[in-house]
Design an enzyme around this catalytic site. Structure first.
Site, short mmCIF file in Angstrom:
data_model
loop_
_atom_site.label_atom_id
_atom_site.label_comp_id
_atom_site.label_asym_id
_atom_site.label_seq_id
_atom_site.Cartn_x
_atom_site.Cartn_y
_atom_site.Cartn_z
N TYR A 152 -0.81 -15.04 -0.44
CA TYR A 152 -0.45 -13.79 -0.06
C TYR A 152 -1.37 -12.93 0.64
O TYR A 152 -2.43 -12.55 0.12
CB TYR A 152 0.34 -12.97 -1.29
N ASP A 254 -10.01 -13.11 3.08
CA ASP A 254 -9.11 -12.06 2.51
C ASP A 254 -9.78 -11.54 1.25
O ASP A 254 -9.39 -12.22 0.21
CB ASP A 254 -7.66 -12.13 2.49
N LYS A 281 -7.19 -2.03 -1.49
CA LYS A 281 -7.07 -1.72 -2.70
C LYS A 281 -8.25 -0.93 -3.14
O LYS A 281 -8.28 0.09 -2.84
CB LYS A 281 -6.92 -2.97 -3.98
C1 LIG Z 1 -4.88 -10.83 -0.83
C2 LIG Z 1 -4.13 -9.72 -0.22
N1 LIG Z 1 -4.17 -9.50 0.88
C3 LIG Z 1 -3.42 -8.62 1.66
C4 LIG Z 1 -2.39 -7.90 0.64
C5 LIG Z 1 -1.79 -6.53 1.25
O1 LIG Z 1 -2.24 -5.35 0.93
P1 LIG Z 1 -1.41 -4.15 1.23
O2 LIG Z 1 -0.43 -4.41 -0.18
O3 LIG Z 1 -2.24 -2.99 1.11
O4 LIG Z 1 -0.39 -4.10 2.46
C6 LIG Z 1 -2.35 -8.12 -0.82
C7 LIG Z 1 -1.66 -7.13 -1.65
O5 LIG Z 1 -1.43 -7.36 -2.88
C8 LIG Z 1 -3.35 -9.13 -1.18
O6 LIG Z 1 -3.16 -9.28 -2.46
#
Ligand SMILES: Cc1ncc(COP(=O)(O)O)c(C=O)c1O
Length: 443
Positions: A152, A254, A281
């Site tokens: 994700y 990521d 986060k």
């Molecule tokens: C690995 C990862 N990348 C990107 C995101 C997206 O972040 P946001 O919810 O701040 O858009 C998340 C959200 O949980 C995530 O777990």
């Protein structure tokens, strides 16, 4: 205990949340504006958090192992962060220009993460991965991207592919097909997204090499997060590093979730340096945030000096001072001792859960690393999204609601994190509550 009885207990404790949800349904589709937090019949409405605890609109107190989906690494409302935000808020909430706080947080991130020579800020992890991908495309002029099945990376089109695909249409394990995560993803996107199998170095290598000339980037989490906190097999990230380097493909880590694993994130833990990294986060100290960074020659595509940048990045609230200062205050609180504390608590939690599952001969396991963990309801080896699917599909929800009723907040998926506001007592309470939930189920 059946799911129905668990939900009945939950409803008996959450009348005010139910009333709020009933009102919300009139103005929000399904009463909801964040799919992740929706549960049937309704989610609880949060009113307050302090340290390791969270309270809902009915006054129920719970220990928070969700931490706004792993964001709240210092727990709720840490005094130093709150004081910083309060003081700054008095002086203005956002400005049409940069602030020194943006510079200081950028310095802190680049100091901690040597692969990030430069960074830029966004308001979410979603924007961070979207812009990192666009930056990679602008840098090498290629159009396709590769991502892993189960990963994700946020809600934009390019990564809303093969997150939890139904296996009937997802192709073989070694050669997964690109499956849209929902409606509204155009076929053009699917043609440009190559899906890879996590923790299968041979198959991933083969697929990356096949598409190498068209691939702008490979994006992955160093540990798959939402897929179930699934670490990389030894050497797997090195394989990705080597093949992407050989073909001029931008490797994006990521680290929206995994940056909490050490001062330098998961890349420091595994000793593999990507070309670009995305953040979110914890770096906003509890406020909305994202960031992406990497090698200066790649980040140069965003440089606005000398006319039009190759890639323009607007954003009314990018790098707003409150978020930048809250993030900096949070990172400064994350001393070597703080990381050691988180690692020790995470190990204690996983060890105790493992011992408990073993004692009950449960078809269950716990994965994780450092402060992150995830419960899995299968006895199969969990090495990828496919292997992490529960034997009984209702089990994660029963556990989630059972734990809510026992005063523990986790995520529905079973993923959680410890915070620096926790100690042994909170961890032990989690394991005790989990025991109670499973024991009542057995009756
Ligand atoms: C690995 C990862 N990348 C990107 C995101 C997206 O972040 P946001 O919810 O701040 O858009 C998340 C959200 O949980 C995530 O777990």
């Amino acid at each position: 205990m059946s799911l129905q009885s668990l939900i009945a207990d939950y409803q008996a404790k959450t009348a005010r949340s139910r009333a709020l949800f009933e009102e919300a349904q009139r103005v929000l589709p399904g009463g909801n504006t964040r799919t992740t937090v929706f549960i049937d019949p309704y989610p609880f409405y949060a009113t307050r958090g302090a340290g390791p605890r969270i309270w809902d609109a009915d006054g129920n107190e719970r220990l928070d192992f969700n931490g706004n989906y792993t964001s709240l690494i210092l727990g709720h409302a840490p005094p130093a962060v709150v004081a910083t935000v309060r003081e700054l808020a008095e002086r203005g909430l956002s400005f049409p220009g940069p602030s020194e706080h943006e510079l200081r947080l950028a310095q802190e991130l680049t100091r901690r993460v040597p692969s990030c020579e430069q960074v830029r800020f966004t308001n979410s992890g979603t924007e961070a991965t979207m812009l990192a991908i666009r930056g990679a495309r602008a840098y090498n002029g290629r159009a396709k991207i590769a991502k892993f099945e189960g990963s994700y990376h946020g809600t934009h089109d390019w990564v809303q592919v093969s997150i939890t695909p139904p296996l009937s249409g997802a192709g073989s394990r070694k050669r997964p097909r690109a499956v849209p995560a929902g409606a509204g993803i155009p076929p053009a996107v699917l043609k440009h997204v190559v899906v890879l199998p996590w923790n299968d170095p041979e198959a991933s290598l083969r697929t990356i090499e096949k598409h190498a000339r068209d691939l702008a980037c490979v994006i992955c989490e160093p540990i798959q997060g939402v897929a179930g906190v699934i670490p990389p097999a030894p050497g797997f990230l090195q394989v990705l590093r080597e093949v992407t380097e050989r073909h001029g493909i931008v490797l994006i880590f990521d680290e929206v979730i995994t940056f909490r694993l050490s001062a330098g994130g998961a890349q420091a833990v595994f000793g593999v340096q990507p070309d670009m990294t995305t953040f979110g986060k914890i770096i906003g100290g509890g406020l909305a945030v994202g960031a992406f960074g990497g090698r200066a020659d790649i980040m140069a595509v965003f440089d606005p000096r000398g006319g039009k940048p190759k890639v323009a990045q607007g954003g009314t609230f990018n790098a707003n001072p409150l978020t930048m200062a809250a993030g900096l205050a949070t990172l400064r609180a994350l001393t070597p001792d703080a990381y050691a504390h988180l690692d020790r608590l995470g190990d204690r939690l996983r060890d105790k859960i493992r011992a408990f599952f073993r004692g009950r001969r449960a078809k269950a396991q716990v994965t994780g690393q450092g402060s992150l963990f995830c419960l899995h309801w299968t006895s199969k080896r969990v090495a990828d999204f496919r292997g992490s699917r529960p034997t009984d599909p209702e089990q994660p929800l029963r556990t989630y609601i059972g734990l809510l009723n026992e005063g523990i907040l986790l995520s529905q998926r079973g993923m959680g994190a410890v915070s620096t506001a926790m100690g042994d007592a909170e961890v032990d309470r989690f394991v005790e509550a989990l025991g109670k939930v499973l024991d009542t189920e057995a009756r």
